[in-house]
Design a protein around this motif. Structure first.
Motif, PDB file in Angstrom:
ATOM      1  N   LEU A   1      11.455  12.246  -3.803  1.00 47.81           N
ATOM      2  CA  LEU A   1      11.736  11.461  -4.996  1.00 47.81           C
ATOM      3  C   LEU A   1      13.176  11.009  -5.021  1.00 47.81           C
ATOM      4  N   GLY A   2      13.304   9.755  -5.323  1.00 43.22           N
ATOM      5  CA  GLY A   2      14.648   9.241  -5.566  1.00 43.22           C
ATOM      6  C   GLY A   2      15.566   9.334  -4.371  1.00 43.22           C
ATOM      7  N   SER A   3      15.002   9.592  -3.204  1.00 44.70           N
ATOM      8  CA  SER A   3      15.881   9.734  -2.050  1.00 44.70           C
ATOM      9  C   SER A   3      16.506   8.403  -1.675  1.00 44.70           C
ATOM     10  N   GLY A   4      15.791   7.322  -2.031  1.00 46.06           N
ATOM     11  CA  GLY A   4      16.352   5.993  -1.797  1.00 46.06           C
ATOM     12  C   GLY A   4      16.513   5.648  -0.334  1.00 46.06           C
ATOM     13  N   ILE A   5      15.862   6.396   0.535  1.00 43.77           N
ATOM     14  CA  ILE A   5      15.959   6.054   1.957  1.00 43.77           C
ATOM     15  C   ILE A   5      15.026   4.891   2.221  1.00 43.77           C
ATOM     16  N   GLY A   6      15.529   3.758   2.642  1.00 43.33           N
ATOM     17  CA  GLY A   6      14.679   2.599   2.875  1.00 43.33           C
ATOM     18  C   GLY A   6      13.860   2.771   4.122  1.00 43.33           C
ATOM     19  N   VAL A   7      12.759   2.080   4.160  1.00 34.35           N
ATOM     20  CA  VAL A   7      11.991   2.065   5.403  1.00 34.35           C
ATOM     21  C   VAL A   7      12.346   0.820   6.198  1.00 34.35           C
TER      22      VAL A   7
ATOM     23  N   ALA B   1       0.838  -1.209   0.000  1.00 36.03           N
ATOM     24  CA  ALA B   1       0.000   0.000   0.000  1.00 36.03           C
ATOM     25  C   ALA B   1       0.870   1.254   0.000  1.00 36.03           C
ATOM     26  N   TYR B   2       1.912   1.220   0.803  1.00 40.58           N
ATOM     27  CA  TYR B   2       2.813   2.375   0.895  1.00 40.58           C
ATOM     28  C   TYR B   2       3.514   2.624  -0.449  1.00 40.58           C
ATOM     29  N   VAL B   3       3.979   1.541  -1.073  1.00 41.74           N
ATOM     30  CA  VAL B   3       4.696   1.666  -2.342  1.00 41.74           C
ATOM     31  C   VAL B   3       3.750   2.144  -3.449  1.00 41.74           C
ATOM     32  N   LEU B   4       2.549   1.581  -3.500  1.00 41.62           N
ATOM     33  CA  LEU B   4       1.603   1.982  -4.547  1.00 41.62           C
ATOM     34  C   LEU B   4       1.291   3.480  -4.459  1.00 41.62           C
TER      35      LEU B   4
ATOM     36  N   ASP C   1      11.947   5.805   0.184  1.00 43.95           N
ATOM     37  CA  ASP C   1      11.218   6.707   1.074  1.00 43.95           C
ATOM     38  C   ASP C   1      10.346   7.614   0.205  1.00 43.95           C
ATOM     39  N   TYR C   2       9.047   7.418   0.279  1.00 47.88           N
ATOM     40  CA  TYR C   2       8.129   8.202  -0.561  1.00 47.88           C
ATOM     41  C   TYR C   2       7.491   9.341   0.225  1.00 47.88           C
ATOM     42  N   SER C   3       8.111   9.717   1.330  1.00 45.50           N
ATOM     43  CA  SER C   3       7.461  10.739   2.171  1.00 45.50           C
ATOM     44  C   SER C   3       7.053  11.950   1.345  1.00 45.50           C
ATOM     45  N   PRO C   4       5.799  12.369   1.492  1.00 45.77           N
ATOM     46  CA  PRO C   4       5.348  13.508   0.689  1.00 45.77           C
ATOM     47  C   PRO C   4       5.918  14.823   1.194  1.00 45.77           C
ATOM     48  N   SER C   5       5.923  15.820   0.298  1.00 44.25           N
ATOM     49  CA  SER C   5       6.345  17.145   0.739  1.00 44.25           C
ATOM     50  C   SER C   5       5.269  17.691   1.671  1.00 44.25           C
ATOM     51  N   PRO C   6       5.638  18.541   2.637  1.00 43.10           N
ATOM     52  CA  PRO C   6       4.662  18.994   3.642  1.00 43.10           C
ATOM     53  C   PRO C   6       3.420  19.615   3.025  1.00 43.10           C
TER      54      PRO C   6
END
Ligand SMILES: Cc1cc2nc3c(=O)[nH]c(=O)nc-3n(C[C@H](O)[C@H](O)[C@H](O)COP(=O)(O)OP(=O)(O)OC[C@H]3O[C@@H](n4cnc5c(N)ncnc54)[C@H](O)[C@@H]3O)c2cc1C
Length: 425
Positions: free
Chosen positions: A418-424, A306-309, A396-401
Motif C-alpha cells: 500500500l502506498g509504496s508508490g513504486i511505478g511499474v 486490470a492490474y490497477v482495478l 505497485d500493488y504487489s500483494p503480501s505473500p
C-alpha cells in the motif's frame, strides 16, 4: 469475496490473476466455447504492460511468442518501387520495452497463468445482473457474486446490461477495419508488407511461429456503411469495393476472402464513457475504454487497467465504493490520452490526402536512413503522444505473500505494498 469476470481474452485473465493473488475468489465466464487458438491479430505490449507481465512471471513466454516483425516494405499506391524501413527503430522510439504478439497467444499465456486458481466457464454469457449481485446466465443456473466486471470487449454485454446501448458511448472515427487469415505464400518472415493510398491502407504480416499470415485492411468512409454485423458476405463485398484496383498484392489477399478460415470486419469506433462503474459492476479494457481497435495501443491499456482495478480492490479491502472511483481516477488521464493517440494514429495510418501518403512514405524512408538516435527523435517529434503508453505510471500493488492463491476468499489484509508508490513503468 466472489468476483465474476465476463470475458477471457486479455483484460479478463490479467484481472483474474491479480485478484486471486490478492486473495479474492474469481469466476470467469467466456462466451466462446474454448480459448481461441486462431491467432487473431497482432497486438502491442508497451513498457508498463511488459512490466506487469514480468511481475506475473510470464514475460519469457511472451517474448518467446513475439511475432518478430521488425522490417517494413511500404508501397505508395501507384509507385513501382517500395520503401524499406526498420520497424524496430520506430518501435524503439515509441517505447523502450515493447513486444508485438498475436492476441490469442497472449490470451493463452495469461489464461495458463491463472487456470489453476480461477474457475473458467466457457460457452456461456451473462444474461442479467441485479443490483444485489444475483447474476443470470444464458445457460448455467443463476449465481450470486459480490462484484461483476465486464472484460468482454468493445461490444460488451455487461456494459449494455448496466449502462445501456453501445451507440450512446461509441463514436465512429470515420474508418473501417478488416482482417483475414491467409496462407503465407509470400514467405513473410519478420516483415510487414504494406500498401498505402489516399483513404486506404492494406498490409500483410506473419509471425515467426505461425504457419499462416494475416492481411489487414483499413479504409476511410465519411459515413457509416450499411450492413448487418452478422452479414459476412456483405462485409466482404464492402472490403473488396474499398480496395478495388489498389495493387496486385492486395487483389491476391482479397481473393482469399472466399477461403479464409477467419475473418473480422468492424467500424473503428472509440468508446467515450465518463464513468465505467455503476453499483457492484465495473468495466475493464476495451469494454470500458477502447480508444479504437488497431489504432490505439489498447492492449496495454487493458493490461494496466486490470492490474490497477485488482490493486485498488485489494487496497480498499474489497469495498467497491472506494475501489471503483480510485481505479477510474488512476486510469482517467491515460484513457483520455489514448483517444487522442488513436485519432492521430488513424490519421497517419490511413492518410486523407496525397500529401499525407507522401508524408508517411517519406517519414519511413527518413527513419530508415537515419541512425537510431536521430530516427528516434524524428518519430517522437512527428508522432503525437507517441510515448503515452510508456509514460503510464501506476502504483505497485504487489500483494503480501500470505494473500496469494486460490478461491479462499479475501483473507486478512490483502493490501501489501500500500502506498509504496513504486511505478511499474
Ligand atoms: C483487428 C484488430 C487489430 C488490433 N490491433 C491492435 C494492435 O496493433 N495493438 C494493440 O495494442 N491492440 C490492437 N487491437 C486491440 C486489442 O485486440 C484489444 O485492445 C485487446 O484485445 C483488449 O482486450 P480485452 O480483453 O479488453 O477485450 P477483447 O480482446 O476484445 O476480449 C473480449 C473477450 O470477451 C469475450 N466476450 C464477448 N462477449 C462476451 C459475453 N457476452 N460473455 C462472455 N464473454 C464475452 C470475447 O469472446 C473475448 O474473449 C486490435 C483489435 C482488432 C480487432
Amino acid at each position: 469475496m466472489r468476483i465474476l469476470i465476463s470475458g477471457a481474452s486479455i483484460a479478463g485473465p490479467v484481472l483474474a490473476y491479480w485478484l486471486t493473488r490478492h486473495g479474492f475468489s474469481v469466476t470467469v465466464v467466456e462466451r466462446a466455447p474454448a480459448l481461441r487458438k486462431t491467432g487473431g491479430h497482432a497486438v502491442d505490449l508497451f513498457r508498463p504492460a511488459m512490466n506487469i507481465s514480468e511481475k506475473m512471471g510470464v514475460l519469457p513466454r511472451v517474448e518467446e511468442r513475439a511475432t518478430g516483425t521488425n522490417r517494413m516494405t511500404l508501397y505508395r499506391e501507384g509507385a513501382r518501387r517500395p520503401v524499406r524501413a526498420d520497424l524496430s527503430k520506430i518501435f524503439s522510439a515509441t517505447s523502450d520495452r515493447h513486444v508485438e504478439i498475436m492476441r490469442d497467444d497472449l490470451s493463452e499465456i495469461y489464461h495458463n497463468a491463472t487456470r489453476d486458481d480461477v474457475e473458467y466457464v466457457f460457452g456461456d454469457s451473462i444474461a442479467a445482473i441485479s443490483p444485489d449481485g444475483e447474476v443470470r446466465f444464458e445457460n448455467a443456473a443463476p449465481r450470486r457474486f459480490d462484484l461483476v466486471v465486464g472484460a468482454d470487449g468493445l461490444h460488451s454485454t455487461v456494459r449494455r446490461l448496466v449502462f445501456g446501448d453501445e451507440s450512446r458511448f461509441s463514436a465512429f472515427i470515420g474508418a473501417y477495419l478488416g482482417v483475414l487469415t491467409l496462407p503465407n505464400t509470400a514467405g513473410l518472415d519478420g516483415e510487414l508488407l504494406i500498401h498505402v493510398g489516399v483513404g486506404r491502407t492494406a498490409g500483410m504480416y506473419g509471425a515467426r511461429h505461425l504457419g499462416d499470415a494475416r492481411a489487414l485492411f483499413l479504409f476511410r468512409s465519411e459515413r457509416e456503411l450499411d450492413y448487418h454485423y452478422r452479414d459476412v458476405p456483405r462485409q466482404k463485398e464492402l472490403l473488396r469495393g474499398a480496395f478495388d484496383g489498389m495493387h496486385a498484392d492486395v487483389d491476391r489477399w482479397l481473393d482469399e476472402l472466399d477461403r479464409t478460415p477467419a475473418f473480422y470486419f468492424d467500424s473503428i469506433t472509440q468508446l467515450r464513457m465518463d464513468t465505467w462503474s455503476r453499483g457492484r459492476v465495473t468495466l475493464v479494457g476495451d469494454a470500458g475504454y477502447c480508444p479504437g481497435p488497431a489504432v490505439g495501443g489498447s492492449t496495454s491499456l487493458a493490461v494496466v487497467g486490470a492490474y490497477v482495478l485488482a490493486g485498488e480492490l485489494a487496497r480498499a479491502g474489497g469495498d467497491h465504493e472506494r475501489a471503483f472511483p480510485a481505479y477510474e481516477r488512476a486510469m482517467a488521464e491515460y484513457v483520455r490520452g489514448s483517444r487522442a493517440v488513436a485519432l492521430s494514429a488513424a490519421k497517419t495510418l490511413i492518410p486523407t490526402s496525397r500529401l499525407g501518403v507522401s508524408g508517411l512514405v517519406q517519414g519511413a524512408r527518413l527513419i530508415s536512413a537515419l541512425p537510431a538516435g536521430p530516427s528516434r527523435a524524428l518519430v517522437r517529434l512527428t508522432t503525437k503522444s507517441a510515448r503515452l503508453y510508456d509514460s503510464m505510471t501506476v502504483d505497485d500493488y504487489s500483494p503480501s505473500p500470505t494473500a496469494s492463491g486460490g478461491r479462499a476468499g479475501l483473507a486478512g489484509d490483502p493490501g501489501g505494498g500500500l502506498g509504496s508508490g513504486i511505478g511499474v513503468e
